[in-house]
Design a protein around this motif. Structure first.
Motif, short mmCIF file in Angstrom:
data_model
loop_
_atom_site.label_atom_id
_atom_site.label_comp_id
_atom_site.label_asym_id
_atom_site.label_seq_id
_atom_site.Cartn_x
_atom_site.Cartn_y
_atom_site.Cartn_z
N UNK A 15 28.93 10.06 15.53
CA UNK A 15 27.76 9.31 15.77
C UNK A 15 27.72 7.76 16.25
N UNK A 16 28.50 6.88 15.69
CA UNK A 16 28.86 5.76 16.50
C UNK A 16 29.51 5.55 17.64
N UNK A 17 30.52 6.66 17.82
CA UNK A 17 31.10 6.87 19.00
C UNK A 17 30.09 7.24 20.32
N UNK A 18 29.06 8.04 19.90
CA UNK A 18 27.95 8.55 20.75
C UNK A 18 27.21 7.48 21.20
N UNK A 19 26.65 6.42 20.27
CA UNK A 19 26.06 5.22 20.41
C UNK A 19 26.75 4.33 21.40
N UNK A 20 28.02 4.25 21.18
CA UNK A 20 28.88 3.40 22.18
C UNK A 20 28.85 3.91 23.61
N UNK A 21 29.08 5.18 23.38
CA UNK A 21 29.14 5.96 25.01
C UNK A 21 27.99 5.89 25.72
N UNK A 22 26.75 5.82 24.79
CA UNK A 22 25.20 5.53 25.40
C UNK A 22 25.05 4.19 25.90
N UNK A 58 33.89 5.88 23.78
CA UNK A 58 34.22 6.88 22.92
C UNK A 58 35.81 6.56 22.30
N UNK A 59 36.73 6.32 23.26
CA UNK A 59 37.99 5.97 23.17
C UNK A 59 38.23 4.68 22.34
#
Length: 387
Positions: A15-22, A73-74
């Motif tokens: 979930x956190x990765x998707x928010x960062x990617x967003x 994401x990375x």
């Protein structure tokens, strides 16, 4: 508005990765971490530098993906701070440094986990705080998600916790191996999401991806109504043009088959009433609401199956309310409570505001305060939020 596609599972890390990617700001987390009394092996979060160039250790993985939106994401998956092995996070540990909204979301998620019997680790705490900070940084006006899939490893120690957390959340179970969900991710979704199902009528602006499992965060906006521009759609009343069709049906025996056919071809609303028309023989007046595109199908059914001698058509406007969910906070510091309020809007005017019943019940139980008083306090906080 923000919509999560959770068809592959739901973990806090994804979930956190998707928010960062967003597009959520990583600096928001970096500024909060030093203020928190949580110890980590690595707090640098500098897998990529601020200009987006990869560090030496990441060059090979970046070159394989070759897509800029995977940078965040990375950055999350390979450089997020790993909690040191030590004592579990204590419920009353100080989290000064968080602003009111993320602090309230954190406390509510934490309480859900503790009530479900899950002992928070420092890693859990970090992920809880990070999601709340990132979500607040994006500041969506509404938050929704698909139903959450659960797939249980026979050896999963969190099975009972997940089952407890899934109460009052739309979930579906799939055979193992399958989608992956963890307690922290499910608690966050249960705390923050106000609506489960499809994202509804909206225009996709941007998508963020998180992996292990794959989570899609969709940033959307309502579509324009009629010929109005998308930019003004959110402040314009929602209006659609429909056709009202009325016809006298001479025989009551025709009503059943006619009604079935009208529903097949897309009727939106339908009702009948008994009337006296010339003489003593009663007739059935049928009123149909349909879109302009289905007009000819409706007329054909009424003439052929209904035996109507004539049909009247009228152009009508249908006005409908839009809904969005906002969060308001009550209390201070460690006693912060968050309650979601559903606003009913006509254009840019809020005609009604209703606190969610489950949030009222939760706050009432936590504070030993009658729900009527909690409701009044929430609406007062909501009014102050709007001014």
């Amino acid at each position: 508005m923000l919509h999560f596609d959770l068809s592959q599972g739901c973990t806090a890390r994804a979930l956190c990765a998707s928010l960062l990617d967003l597009g959520a700001s990583l600096k928001a987390i970096e500024e909060v971490l030093p203020k928190l009394q949580i110890r980590y092996v690595d707090q640098s979060l500098d897998f990529l530098d601020h200009s987006g160039r990869s560090l030496d250790s990441a060059t090979q993985k970046i070159s394989l993906l070759k897509r800029p939106r995977f940078k965040a994401k990375l950055k999350w998956h390979h450089a997020y701070a790993k909690a040191s092995a030590g004592k579990p996070f204590e419920p009353n540990e100080n989290i000064e440094g968080l602003s009111p909204i993320p602090a309230a979301l954190f406390h509510k998620s934490q309480r859900l986990l503790l009530e479900a019997g899950h002992v928070l680790t420092p890693t859990d705490t970090y992920e809880l705080i990070s999601f709340c900070v990132l979500l607040t940084n994006l500041d969506p006006k509404a938050l929704s998600a698909t139903r959450v899939p659960l797939s249980f490893d026979p050896e999963n120690p969190n099975r009972d916790v997940l089952l407890k957390l899934s109460e009052s959340v739309p979930v579906y179970e799939k055979e193992w191996p399958g989608p992956t969900s963890d307690p922290v991710g499910l608690a966050l979704i249960k705390t923050c999401v106000s609506n489960f199902g499809t994202r509804g009528e909206s225009r996709l602006i941007k998508m963020g991806l998180g992996f292990s499992p794959e989570v899609r965060a969709l940033w959307c906006e309502p579509v324009a109504i009629n010929t109005r521009s998308v930019a003004n759609a959110s402040t314009e009343p929602r209006v659609s043009n429909l056709i009202q069709i009325t016809a006298f049906i001479p025989e009551v025996n025709y009503i059943g088959e006619l009604t079935h056919r009208l529903h097949q071809v897309g009727v939106k609303k339908l009702w009948t009433s008994q009337v006296q028309d010339q003489g003593t023989h009663p007739k059935t007046l049928m009123t149909v609401i349909a879109s302009e595109a289905d007009q000819n199908k409706m007329v054909e059914a009424l003439l052929v199956l209904g035996g109507a001698p004539d049909i009247q058509l009228h152009l009508i406007e249908q006005h409908s309310l839009q809904k969005r969910t906002v969060s308001v906070t009550l209390g201070r510091t460690q006693k912060l409570q968050v309650c979601r309020v559903v606003e009913s809007l006509w254009g840019d005017k809020v005609l009604r505001a209703d606190p969610l019943p489950e949030d009222l019940a939760s706050i009432s139980k936590a504070t030993a305060t009658p729900q009527e008083i909690v409701r009044a306090d929430v609406l007062s906080a909501w009014k102050n939020r709007k001014t």
